[in-house]
Design an enzyme around this catalytic site. Structure first.
Site: not given
Length: 266
Positions: A80-81, A142, A204, A207, A235
């Protein structure tokens, strides 16, 4: 008189599939000249029919970027940046400028909230505006521990936002960390007891489990023959749930849609 040019370049298995043998040269040149790829993203969104009326540009800070390894097995390594990116500078004052008229749903994730303190405060302001305008709010925790100062701060911050939301969408492992409960039913009860109206737990391949004050159940997942990349499955699940709710489908149906899109994503 041209300030910059946006060059759309493709990259496939061979030159025939993409027709641009100079893609890397062009991309490197854009980077060297400091061409804002955020502008390219903006123009692409407009072309695809997205509402871009609320998008603003920062004259100082650049668009953040995420790099993801391509792997054959397992989850890819992600870099990540986001530090000092335009998004990391979002503040409650920016939210005050947003017109919430006509907004049917607000969806938040825990990633943006972790980038900076101002982003966290901005998320709180979004929730405040949502409640003032009677807009349903969904929240996907998240979990990204690397973005937080500590696990304790992460848990406290994400649960604070979850408690203010109408719908919470944790993964089963995320729920265990955030609530310290192992069973999906107890994880759901934890949030329902704090005012959440719907809890939908992603499990997963098994379900998803949903629970409200009135009903609960498990919606089976879809079989995936080959898993290519699990990033983005959550997402996709959120897209299915939110779109189904906006269409006023029964909860079983929009959870099923979430499972379907999540499966397609991987």
């Amino acid at each position: 008189d041209v300030d910059y040019a946006i060059i759309r370049c493709g990259y496939g298995d061979d030159e025939t599939s993409q027709g641009d043998p100079y893609w890397k040269t062009n991309a490197d040149a854009c980077t060297k000249e400091g061409i804002p790829f955020g502008t390219y993203i903006y123009e692409t969104m407009k072309k695809e029919g997205f509402d871009t009326s609320q998008i603003t540009f920062d004259p100082v800070y650049r668009t953040g970027i995420m790099l993801k390894n391509k792997v054959k097995d397992g989850d890819p390594e992600i870099a990540y940046y986001r530090k000092n990116s335009a998004a990391s500078m979002v503040s409650p004052e920016d939210i005050d400028k947003v017109d919430f008229t006509g907004v049917d749903h607000i969806h938040l994730t825990g990633i943006g909230c972790a980038v900076s303190e101002s982003c966290m405060e901005a998320a709180k302001e979004i929730i405040k505006k949502g409640k003032e305008n009677h807009i349903p709010i969904s929240f996907d925790p998240n979990l990204r521990p690397a973005l937080w100062k500590s696990q304790e701060v992460m848990i406290e911050s994400l649960n604070f936002l979850a408690f203010q939301s109408d719908i919470v969408l944790p993964g089963i492992e995320e729920g265990k960390i955030l609530t310290e409960f192992e069973e999906k039913e107890k994880i759901a009860d934890f949030y329902l007891q704090h005012g959440v109206k719907e809890v939908i737990i992603k499990m997963g391949g098994e379900g998803a489990y949903y629970k409200t004050s009135e009903k609960e159940g498990v919606v089976e997942g879809f079989s995936v023959k080959e898993i290519v990349d699990t990033v983005g499955a959550g997402d996709g699940f959120a897209v299915g749930v939110i779109s189904g709710r906006l269409e006023q489908l029964p909860i079983e149906e929009y959870v099923k849609r979430g499972n379907c899109i999540g499966a397609l994503q991987i």
